[in-house]
Structures are given as structure tokens and as C-alpha cells.
Design a protein around this motif. Structure first.
Motif, PDB file in Angstrom:
ATOM      1  N   MET A 153      -0.688  -3.892  -6.112  1.00 18.68           N
ATOM      2  CA  MET A 153      -1.626  -3.322  -5.145  1.00 18.68           C
ATOM      3  C   MET A 153      -2.680  -2.485  -5.837  1.00 18.68           C
ATOM      4  SD  MET A 153      -2.646  -0.416  -3.393  1.00 18.68           S
ATOM      5  CE  MET A 153      -1.337   0.774  -3.521  1.00 18.68           C
ATOM      6  N   VAL A 154      -2.269  -1.681  -6.811  1.00 17.52           N
ATOM      7  CA  VAL A 154      -3.189  -0.800  -7.528  1.00 17.52           C
ATOM      8  C   VAL A 154      -4.235  -1.611  -8.270  1.00 17.52           C
ATOM      9  CG1 VAL A 154      -3.343   0.858  -9.433  1.00 17.52           C
ATOM     10  CG2 VAL A 154      -1.520   1.078  -7.722  1.00 17.52           C
ATOM     11  N   GLN A 155      -3.805  -2.681  -8.967  1.00 16.44           N
ATOM     12  CA  GLN A 155      -4.750  -3.468  -9.756  1.00 16.44           C
ATOM     13  C   GLN A 155      -5.815  -4.097  -8.854  1.00 16.44           C
ATOM     14  OE1 GLN A 155      -3.793  -2.708 -12.858  1.00 16.44           O
ATOM     15  NE2 GLN A 155      -1.948  -1.911 -11.843  1.00 16.44           N
ATOM     16  N   LEU A 156      -5.377  -4.664  -7.742  1.00 20.47           N
ATOM     17  CA  LEU A 156      -6.315  -5.352  -6.844  1.00 20.47           C
ATOM     18  C   LEU A 156      -7.184  -4.370  -6.061  1.00 20.47           C
ATOM     19  CD1 LEU A 156      -3.911  -8.155  -5.632  1.00 20.47           C
ATOM     20  CD2 LEU A 156      -5.967  -8.471  -7.008  1.00 20.47           C
ATOM     21  N   ALA A 157      -6.641  -3.194  -5.747  1.00 18.89           N
ATOM     22  CA  ALA A 157      -7.427  -2.192  -5.020  1.00 18.89           C
ATOM     23  C   ALA A 157      -8.597  -1.686  -5.855  1.00 18.89           C
ATOM     24  CB  ALA A 157      -6.540  -1.025  -4.608  1.00 18.89           C
ATOM     25  N   ASP A 204       7.793  -2.138   0.656  1.00 18.77           N
ATOM     26  CA  ASP A 204       7.145  -1.457   1.774  1.00 18.77           C
ATOM     27  C   ASP A 204       6.290  -2.521   2.468  1.00 18.77           C
ATOM     28  OD1 ASP A 204       5.539   0.093   3.434  1.00 18.77           O
ATOM     29  OD2 ASP A 204       5.395   1.733   1.999  1.00 18.77           O
ATOM     30  N   SER A 205       6.459  -2.705   3.765  1.00 18.09           N
ATOM     31  CA  SER A 205       5.901  -3.881   4.448  1.00 18.09           C
ATOM     32  C   SER A 205       4.417  -4.112   4.171  1.00 18.09           C
ATOM     33  CB  SER A 205       6.147  -3.769   5.952  1.00 18.09           C
ATOM     34  OG  SER A 205       7.497  -4.052   6.251  1.00 18.09           O
ATOM     35  N   TRP A 206       3.608  -3.078   4.234  1.00 19.97           N
ATOM     36  CA  TRP A 206       2.176  -3.309   4.040  1.00 19.97           C
ATOM     37  C   TRP A 206       1.842  -3.616   2.586  1.00 19.97           C
ATOM     38  CZ3 TRP A 206      -1.399  -0.656   1.063  1.00 19.97           C
ATOM     39  CH2 TRP A 206      -1.020   0.593   0.556  1.00 19.97           C
ATOM     40  N   TYR A 207       2.731  -3.235   1.654  1.00 16.95           N
ATOM     41  CA  TYR A 207       2.464  -3.439   0.230  1.00 16.95           C
ATOM     42  C   TYR A 207       2.481  -4.912  -0.162  1.00 16.95           C
ATOM     43  CZ  TYR A 207       2.169   1.147  -1.992  1.00 16.95           C
ATOM     44  OH  TYR A 207       1.746   2.377  -2.442  1.00 16.95           O
ATOM     45  N   LEU A 208       3.061  -5.771   0.625  1.00 10.54           N
ATOM     46  CA  LEU A 208       2.981  -7.210   0.355  1.00 10.54           C
ATOM     47  C   LEU A 208       1.719  -7.795   0.978  1.00 10.54           C
ATOM     48  CD1 LEU A 208       4.216  -9.792  -0.794  1.00 10.54           C
ATOM     49  CD2 LEU A 208       5.541 -10.022   1.320  1.00 10.54           C
ATOM     50  N   GLN A 209       1.385  -7.354   2.184  1.00 16.37           N
ATOM     51  CA  GLN A 209       0.224  -7.922   2.877  1.00 16.37           C
ATOM     52  C   GLN A 209      -1.101  -7.525   2.221  1.00 16.37           C
ATOM     53  OE1 GLN A 209       1.047 -10.055   5.170  1.00 16.37           O
ATOM     54  NE2 GLN A 209       3.203  -9.440   5.141  1.00 16.37           N
ATOM     55  N   HIS A 210      -1.195  -6.303   1.765  1.00 13.42           N
ATOM     56  CA  HIS A 210      -2.465  -5.815   1.225  1.00 13.42           C
ATOM     57  C   HIS A 210      -2.898  -6.564  -0.034  1.00 13.42           C
ATOM     58  CE1 HIS A 210      -5.404  -3.019  -0.546  1.00 13.42           C
ATOM     59  NE2 HIS A 210      -5.601  -2.577   0.684  1.00 13.42           N
ATOM     60  N   PRO A 211      -2.020  -6.750  -1.034  1.00 14.87           N
ATOM     61  CA  PRO A 211      -2.419  -7.574  -2.187  1.00 14.87           C
ATOM     62  C   PRO A 211      -2.749  -9.017  -1.789  1.00 14.87           C
ATOM     63  CG  PRO A 211      -0.486  -6.272  -2.721  1.00 14.87           C
ATOM     64  CD  PRO A 211      -0.707  -6.129  -1.247  1.00 14.87           C
ATOM     65  N   MET A 212      -2.024  -9.551  -0.806  1.00 18.32           N
ATOM     66  CA  MET A 212      -2.344 -10.898  -0.338  1.00 18.32           C
ATOM     67  C   MET A 212      -3.757 -10.960   0.242  1.00 18.32           C
ATOM     68  SD  MET A 212       0.007 -13.199  -0.855  1.00 18.32           S
ATOM     69  CE  MET A 212      -0.186 -14.448   0.425  1.00 18.32           C
ATOM     70  N   VAL A 272       5.500 -15.145   2.577  1.00 20.43           N
ATOM     71  CA  VAL A 272       4.955 -14.134   3.482  1.00 20.43           C
ATOM     72  C   VAL A 272       5.172 -14.556   4.935  1.00 20.43           C
ATOM     73  CG1 VAL A 272       2.812 -13.024   4.235  1.00 20.43           C
ATOM     74  CG2 VAL A 272       3.281 -13.284   1.800  1.00 20.43           C
ATOM     75  N   ILE A 273       4.978 -15.840   5.227  1.00 18.66           N
ATOM     76  CA  ILE A 273       5.208 -16.343   6.590  1.00 18.66           C
ATOM     77  C   ILE A 273       6.689 -16.256   6.950  1.00 18.66           C
ATOM     78  CG2 ILE A 273       5.113 -18.411   8.036  1.00 18.66           C
ATOM     79  CD1 ILE A 273       2.570 -19.217   6.460  1.00 18.66           C
ATOM     80  N   LYS A 274       7.558 -16.563   5.995  1.00 16.79           N
ATOM     81  CA  LYS A 274       9.003 -16.466   6.247  1.00 16.79           C
ATOM     82  C   LYS A 274       9.398 -15.042   6.617  1.00 16.79           C
ATOM     83  CE  LYS A 274      12.051 -16.403   2.832  1.00 16.79           C
ATOM     84  NZ  LYS A 274      12.947 -16.827   1.722  1.00 16.79           N
ATOM     85  N   VAL A 275       8.842 -14.053   5.911  1.00 12.23           N
ATOM     86  CA  VAL A 275       9.134 -12.654   6.211  1.00 12.23           C
ATOM     87  C   VAL A 275       8.660 -12.303   7.618  1.00 12.23           C
ATOM     88  CG1 VAL A 275       8.641 -10.250   5.579  1.00 12.23           C
ATOM     89  CG2 VAL A 275       9.059 -11.943   3.790  1.00 12.23           C
ATOM     90  N   ALA A 276       7.446 -12.736   7.960  1.00 15.46           N
ATOM     91  CA  ALA A 276       6.892 -12.435   9.282  1.00 15.46           C
ATOM     92  C   ALA A 276       7.793 -12.981  10.387  1.00 15.46           C
ATOM     93  CB  ALA A 276       5.485 -13.015   9.397  1.00 15.46           C
ATOM     94  N   ARG A 277       8.233 -14.209  10.218  1.00  9.72           N
ATOM     95  CA  ARG A 277       9.073 -14.826  11.261  1.00  9.72           C
ATOM     96  C   ARG A 277      10.457 -14.205  11.315  1.00  9.72           C
ATOM     97  NH1 ARG A 277       7.125 -21.130  10.233  1.00  9.72           N
ATOM     98  NH2 ARG A 277       5.077 -20.900  11.266  1.00  9.72           N
ATOM     99  N   LYS A 297      14.441  -5.560   1.735  1.00  7.29           N
ATOM    100  CA  LYS A 297      14.725  -6.146   0.426  1.00  7.29           C
ATOM    101  C   LYS A 297      14.083  -7.518   0.331  1.00  7.29           C
ATOM    102  CE  LYS A 297      18.161  -5.631  -2.148  1.00  7.29           C
ATOM    103  NZ  LYS A 297      19.508  -5.804  -2.786  1.00  7.29           N
ATOM    104  N   MET A 298      13.447  -7.783  -0.802  1.00  9.12           N
ATOM    105  CA  MET A 298      12.714  -9.024  -0.971  1.00  9.12           C
ATOM    106  C   MET A 298      13.635 -10.241  -1.068  1.00  9.12           C
ATOM    107  SD  MET A 298       9.360  -8.670  -1.040  1.00  9.12           S
ATOM    108  CE  MET A 298       8.540  -9.797  -2.182  1.00  9.12           C
ATOM    109  N   ASP A 299      14.814 -10.105  -1.652  1.00  6.34           N
ATOM    110  CA  ASP A 299      15.665 -11.279  -1.850  1.00  6.34           C
ATOM    111  C   ASP A 299      16.465 -11.634  -0.602  1.00  6.34           C
ATOM    112  OD1 ASP A 299      17.112  -8.938  -2.110  1.00  6.34           O
ATOM    113  OD2 ASP A 299      18.378  -9.649  -3.753  1.00  6.34           O
ATOM    114  N   THR A 300      16.948 -10.633   0.116  1.00  4.54           N
ATOM    115  CA  THR A 300      17.802 -10.897   1.286  1.00  4.54           C
ATOM    116  C   THR A 300      17.091 -10.644   2.618  1.00  4.54           C
ATOM    117  OG1 THR A 300      18.631  -8.620   1.341  1.00  4.54           O
ATOM    118  CG2 THR A 300      19.814 -10.211  -0.066  1.00  4.54           C
ATOM    119  N   LEU A 301      15.945  -9.984   2.581  1.00  3.27           N
ATOM    120  CA  LEU A 301      15.212  -9.541   3.774  1.00  3.27           C
ATOM    121  C   LEU A 301      16.032  -8.571   4.625  1.00  3.27           C
ATOM    122  CD1 LEU A 301      13.246 -12.742   4.895  1.00  3.27           C
ATOM    123  CD2 LEU A 301      12.719 -11.073   3.110  1.00  3.27           C
TER     124      LEU A 301
END
Length: 734
Positions: free
Chosen positions: A300-304, A365-373, A398-403, A414-418
Motif C-alpha cells: 500500500m505504501v509503495q503504490l500510495a 486489514d480489509s481496506w488494505y487489500l482493496q486500496h492497492p488493487m 479479491v472476489i472470493k473474499v468479497a463473496r 486471515k488471508m489463507d483461511t478467511l
């Protein structure tokens, strides 16, 4: 019956006494305004067309009997002077004009002796119908939090009457706060039916001086006979009433700031300061904070930082080697097993000590995945193939997490188990409620990039999850603002009104978290803070990074809204937020501040007072700033401002700068330069012809709506013009 204080009980009884004479009355735009004297208090009572009444206290002398002089009328201003043992009160009532009715009540006190106020009652009494001792029923929709605007937005529901937006101009109380060493935070609020503004209690040995006049209240009251029927009506009403009051506020002056010079200093420090950088596995990465070597590198930091740099180089045609460094370090964030980008650099996970909930290798952190995307999608849409590969390669995860979460994101998972690690921000408050809008933005970008309609359908599913969130839709300022832009785009694509209304809800929630006052006491005297924005609902400070991203999001919203019928109040408020940010954002840089107001203890990294890297945090005037750290990922400030506010003219020794956003300027059409300001014509903007070298400026002709305007020379030989906020501008030169 709900318990009430003695102050409310006696005030209600006295104001309901049918034999109590009005010392002044006036019928104005459908409302009766009557002033009453009730012993120790002087009240303005506003009566709605349907009969409900609200009392606003104009003066108060505890355990005394006020003596009122004959009111003095001058045009639309009526002055009431009340003498008392504690001193002389003077209240000016300004009657409402055209449009939405807005009343102003300004009260000054000249103490007869050094005064301490250990307690002060709130200044609104909701009376109900005339002749009834029953207090009106209603609900408070918005009240002040911390040092945000001194606002109170509420509706009267029984007897049915309407709504009120009360705004205390806390700028005017600075002399009181300075003398008593009190804060203006949390002064407007209360619990129904005891609501309104209360002077902050004074401290021992910090009295008001005898003979010195102080403003003790400066209230703006917008009235409506509508009780919003639903969430959409509530958002529209909030924005319209806020804008109506804004037009009556005494707005602080602004001045031209040398942003090109600030950018040069910031770019040099960003590139060359060792405290901004770390190395991992042969790549260079920006630290989140200056000298923060304990936290792993974050995508996130690099892309911001990269995206504002890209805006800048596209604007000036330059090449920055630092951008190659950032891009080269992005692919290692991709996890081949999970098929997604990760928050933390996988080769630096040993730095995570778990001292905070999110500082664990697989916790997201939920927004930390969406923001870099979102930022990767922006790069992809500009033709960056490496970014496109990372974006599309992560999209299905990302779609799998949303659903999995049914488009209602928790705070941490958690990213591996959600598995949900933290479901709610606070008990009963839900998760990160604006993430569905941020996700919808990401999916809209995917649709635009690929043309696949399933992504558009996915964006719609998520966007509709924002319904019913009310003002709680705001989790983090930049994400809520990005959500608003996505919703407006969905409206333009689908023509479904629900998306435009939801965009209003998001923006109303952003403006709810601003500060419409200037903290001119304590350390606050050293920097302007009017119309500053708070990053979170409960954040005690304003923050550089979120402000810069909201600034950019507002620009994008207005660009998409150029040919869309949106609320005029929104155009006004967004343009004014942008104007004030351009004026004050330079004060996030510590070289602009006195060293004595910088925090000695810093939470993350170090603060270098000579470094042109923004502080994360600016606080209330009695608190030092920079205690969170010096925010490397907030470096986009200047890089966002120049491309959006400075118009380059090829082969000329000047630029054209405006502090309002603009439409229609083309750098290819050299002469004359034409563009339109994207604000409100009832307010004014500054246009500056900025010298870029030592050559003498040519002779200019500036026309607004075909009327010639004259300029004034300011610092460094620039020329400044004051023009209406929606003017069509033509600049020609010889």
C-alpha cells in the motif's frame, strides 16, 4: 418520563407560561421568531408553521436577573443588550435571507470581574407545541465529535415539525479558549432533549479578564419544515443545510502558496533521505514513516507514493528514476499459492512482532487489500503491463473474499483461511462499512480494463450493501470518498438513481468529519485548520495522507459530474474543501511549523523537523503534533496539487494556477487559455499567473464570462485575480 436536569425543567416551564410577554417578535420566511426574558436567561424561540417550537439561549447569568435594554434594529440585524452582575451581554440576531432560512446568533460578554465557569448548560430547549408542557420528541442525527465542526443536525418528530442544522462557529471562540486554556472540542452535542452548545468549563486560575469582551457563542441555525423520510432524503438535507450555513459563515482568508517550490524540496527529501528507504532482497522500498525500520515494507505504501508521482510526471513530461525503483519492487508482493498480492513483503515477515492485531504475517486489514488493487488498476489502465498482471492475477481472490463476507467486510481477517480476526470496529458498530464501495470501485476498474460484464454486475452487488448504513458508512475518509466516485460512475452507466443517492450519502459522511472552524488558540495559531478532514470517525487529529487522497477523489468526482445533474451544495462544498486544502496542506510539512509544537515522543520512527516529508497528524491547539510520525506515504500532497491546479503553457515563462478545480483546459491550445471553474458562483476563487523564471511577465487580459477582470501583483511578481467560483475564464497575453 425521561429524567431531565433542573435547568431544562425550569426553562421549559417558564417558556411555556402563556403570560410571558415577548420583548421582540418577527415573522420571517414562514417562521415566528420571538425573544423572551426569563430571569437569568434571554431566549430566542423559533415557532414552526405547524406549531412546534425550539428555544435558543442568547444570554445566561446564573442566579441573577438579566436587565434588557430596548432592542436596536439596523436592517436585518437586531441587537439585544442585557446587563447582569457578571457583566454585559450583547447578542446580535441576524434574520434569514433568501433561500433556506439561516439565523445567526452572536453573543459577546464583557465580564465585570475575573470570571470562572465551572459549568455551563446547553443552549437549546426543544419545547414542543405551544401551551403544552410536553417536550418535543426527535432524534439527533449528527453531533460534534472531538474537534470536528461544532454541528448538531436533528429532526423534530412529535409533534411533526421539521429539521434543524445548528453550527457553532468555533473560530469565534478562540479568545475564550486562549484565555481559559480550554478546547473547543466536544462542546456541541448532548442527549435529547438537552442538546446544543455549552461553553467548555474553565480551569482554576484561568479566568476571563474583567473588561475584556469575549464571544461566547456564534451560532448559525438552518431551518427546514421537512423531516427526512428516508436515508437518501437525510443525506440531501444534511448537505443542503450545511451549504446554506456555509454561505453565511465568515470564511477565513487564504493566500497563494508556492507549491512548485514545496514539491522540489519534498521530492529531493523523498528520494535522498535515508530515513525514507529500506532494502529487502535487493529491492528498494519506502518506509511507511521516516526511520521506521521495524515495520516490514507494505505494498500500500509503495503504490500510495507511486500514483501521485505518476500524476506529476504525466503533467510535466519529466522522468523520475525513483519510479523505476518502486515498480521493480512490486512483483515480490504476489503470493503464488494464494494467487493474490499481500500486504507485507514476504521476505521481511520476521519483523512482525504481533504487538498489534494487524501486525501478523497473514492478517489483512480489509481496506488494505482493496486500496492497492485500486492503484494497480489505475496503472493498468494507463498501459502498465506489469501492474495489469498483478491486478488481474489477484482479482479472483479479491472476489472470493468479497463473496465469503457477503460484501460486508470485517476489520481483520486471515488471508489463507478467511477466518475473521476482528469483526467490528466497536461492539455493535459493524466492520469497515465503506469497503463495499471501495471494492465496487476496484471492480468498475476491472470492467473498464477488460470489458467483462460480470465485473460490472459484481460492482453493483457490492454497492447496494451500502444502503442502510447512514452516516456510519464512513470508516476511513479516503475510502468513503473513493466509494462516492464509484457510485457516481455506476449511476452514469446504469442510470439507476439509487447509486447517485448513495454517492451523496458517502459524501455527506465525509463532510460530517470535517472541521469548519479555525483553531486559533495554543499551537493552533501556527497553522490554518479550517475545513480540515479527519481520517477516521474517532480520530483525534487530521491526517496528511487521507486528506490528499480525498482531495484527489473530489477532483475525480467533479470530473465525472461535469455533465451530471448533482446537488449544487455538493459542488460548493467539494470545491471549497479543495480550495482550503491547497491553502493549508503545506503546513503538514514540519519546516513550516515552529519546533516547539512538534511532539518529543513519536509513536513510529522519528520526526526530522527539517525534512519536507509530511507529518501524519495535526492536533487541537493545546496538543503537540507529529506524535504518530512523519508519514512517507503521505508524500503525495504536492504531487497531487500541481497537476490539478497548475496549467502549464508550453514555451512560456508562466503557469496559470487556480485554487478551485477546473474543466476544459487543454495544454495543446496555447492561446488563449480557456477553462471553466468547477465550483459555485456565489463564492470566489483565486487565479494566479505564476512566474516560472526571471523574465518579465507579458501583458495579460483575463476575462470571466466575457467580463474583463484586473489582477494584482503579489509575492515573487505573480499576478492574482479574484473570480467567481463557476466562471468561464479566458486568459490571453501579448
Amino acid at each position: 418520563m425521561k429524567p431531565v436536569s433542573a435547568w431544562l425543567l425550569t426553562a421549559n416551564s417558564k417558556l411555556n407560561d402563556s403570560s410571558l410577554p415577548a420583548v421582540y417578535e418577527q415573522h420571517a420566511v414562514g417562521y415566528w421568531l420571538r425573544v423572551y426574558l426569563t430571569g437569568d436567561s434571554c431566549w430566542l424561540v423559533v415557532s414552526w408553521p405547524k406549531g412546534s417550537r425550539i428555544g435558543f439561549r442568547m444570554a445566561y447569568a446564573p442566579n441573577d436577573a438579566l436587565v434588557l435594554e430596548q432592542p436596536a434594529t439596523s436592517g436585518e440585524r437586531i441587537t439585544f443588550r442585557c446587563s447582569s452582575l457578571i457583566g454585559l451581554f450583547e447578542t446580535v440576531l441576524e434574520l434569514p435571507g433568501e433561500g433556506i432560512p439561516v439565523i445567526r446568533l452572536t453573543t459577546r460578554l464583557r465580564p465585570a470581574a475575573p470570571l470562572l465557569f465551572p459549568y455551563w448548560p446547553r443552549d437549546i430547549v426543544v419545547l414542543g407545541a405551544a401551551g403544552s408542557d410536553l417536550l418535543a420528541e426527535g432524534n439527533v442525527r449528527v453531533s460534534q465529535v472531538g474537534t470536528r465542526s461544532g454541528q448538531l443536525y436533528f429532526s423534530l418528530t412529535r409533534p411533526a415539525a421539521g429539521s434543524v442544522f445548528y453550527l457553532q462557529n468555533l473560530t469565534a471562540l478562540s479568545d475564550y479558549n486562549q484565555a481559559t486554556e480550554t478546547s473547543a472540542g466536544d462542546t456541541v452535542g448532548g442527549e435529547w432533549p438537552e442538546i446544543g452548545f455549552a461553553l467548555p468549563p474553565t480551569q482554576k486560575n484561568k479566568p476571563l479578564e474583567a473588561g475584556q469582551q469575549y464571544i461566547v457563542s456564534d451560532a448559525f441555525i438552518a431551518l427546514s419544515d421537512e423531516v427526512p423520510a428516508d436515508e437518501a432524503a437525510m443525506a440531501r438535507q444534511y448537505l443542503d443545510l450545511l451549504a446554506a450555513i456555509y454561505l453565511r459563515l465568515p470564511l477565513p482568508p487564504t493566500s497563494y502558496k508556492e507549491w512548485p517550490d514545496t514539491l522540489k524540496k519534498g521530492l529531493a527529501d523523498l528520494q535522498d533521505s535515508p530515513g525514507c528507504w529500506s532494502q529487502v532482497d535487493g529491492h528498494h522500498y519506502f518506509n511507511a514513516y521516516v526511520c521506521d525500520y521495524l515495520t516490514p515494507s507494505e505494498i500500500m505504501v509503495q503504490l500510495a507514493i507511486l500514483l501521485p508521482l505518476l500524476d506529476y510526471v504525466e503533467w510535466n513530461g519529466d522522468r523520475l528514476e525513483v519510479m523505476k525503483k518502486i515498480k521493480a519492487g512490486l512483483p515480490p508482493f504476489y503470493d503464488e499459492d494464494l494467487k493474490t498480492i499481500m500486504r507485507w513483503h514476504p521476505k521481511a515477515l520476521d519483523k512482525l512482532n504481533g504487538e498489534e492485531e494487524h501486525k501478523k504475517p497473514l492478517v489483512m486489514d480489509s481496506w488494505y487489500l482493496q486500496h492497492p488493487m485500486l492503484n494497480l488498476s489505475r496503472l493498468a489502465l494507463k498501459g502498465d503491463k506489469a501492474a495489469e498482471q498483478l491486478f488481474l492475477g489477484s482479482l479472483e481472490f479479491v472476489i472470493k473474499v468479497a463473496r465469503k463476507f457477503d460484501y460486508n467486510w470485517p476489520v481483520f481477517y486471515k488471508m489463507d483461511t478467511l477466518e475473521v480476526i476482528k469483526a467490528e470496529t466497536q461492539p455493535g458498530k459493524g466492520g469497515e462499512k465503506d469497503v463495499p464501495g471501495l471494492y465496487a470501485h476496484v471492480l468498475l476498474q476491472a470492467w473498464e480494463l477488460t470489458g467483462e460484464k460480470r465485473y460490472l454486475a459484481e460492482a453493483e452487488k457490492a454497492a447496494l450493501k451500502l444502503k442502510g448504513s447512514g452516516f456510519e458508512v464512513f470508516y476511513q475518509a479516503n475510502n468513503t470518498a473513493f466509494s462516492a466516485g464509484a457510485l457516481l460512475r455506476l449511476y452514469k452507466i446504469t442510470k439507476k438513481e439509487v447509486y447517485r443517492e448513495l454517492s451523496y450519502l458517502c459524501l455527506a459522511s465525509v463532510f460530517k468529519n470535517t472541521r469548519l472552524w479555525d483553531c486559533n488558540y495554543g499551537y493552533g495559531k501556527n497553522f490554518p485548520s479550517f475545513f480540515a478532514l479527519f481520517p477516521l470517525n474517532d480520530a483525534p487529529y487530521t491526517a496528511a495522507y487521507e486528506e490528499e487522497e480525498v482531495f484527489c477523489a473530489f477532483h475525480d468526482y467533479l470530473r465525472h459530474a461535469e455533465d451530471v445533474d448533482i446537488l449544487p451544495s455538493l459542488r460548493l462544498l467539494m470545491a471549497e474543501y479543495i480550495r482550503y486544502l491547497v491553502d493549508r496542506a503545506v503546513f503538514y510539512y514540519p519546516p513550516m511549523l515552529p519546533k516547539e509544537m512538534l511532539a518529543e515522543k513519536v509513536k513510529t520512527g522519528e520526526v526530522d523537523a527539517g525534512l519536507w516529508i509530511a507529518l501524519e497528524d495535526l492536533h487541537d491547539g493545546w496538543e503537540k503534533s507529529g506524535e504518530v510520525g512523519q508519514e512517507v506515504y503521505g508524500a503525495g500532497n504536492a504531487f497531487g496539487i500541481l497537476p490539478r491546479h497548475y496549467m502549464r503553457i508550453e514555451k512560456e515563462s508562466f503557469m496559470i494556477c487556480t485554487d478551485y478545480p477546473t474543466y476544459g483546459f487543454s495544454p495543446e491550445k496555447h492561446r488563449p487559455a480557456k477553462f471553466k471553474l468547477a465550483g459555485d458562483g456565489r463564492l470566489q476563487s483565486r487565479l494566479v499567473i505564476v512566474k516560472t523564471d526571471l523574465k518579465k511577465l507579458p501583458a495579460f487580459e483575463v476575462r470571466v464570462d466575457d467580463i474583463r477582470v484586473t489582477g494584482q501583483e503579489i509575492n515573487h511578481g505573480h499576478l492574482a485575480y479574484i473570480i467567481p467560483g463557476n466562471g468561464r475564464v479566458t486568459v490571453n497575453w501579448k
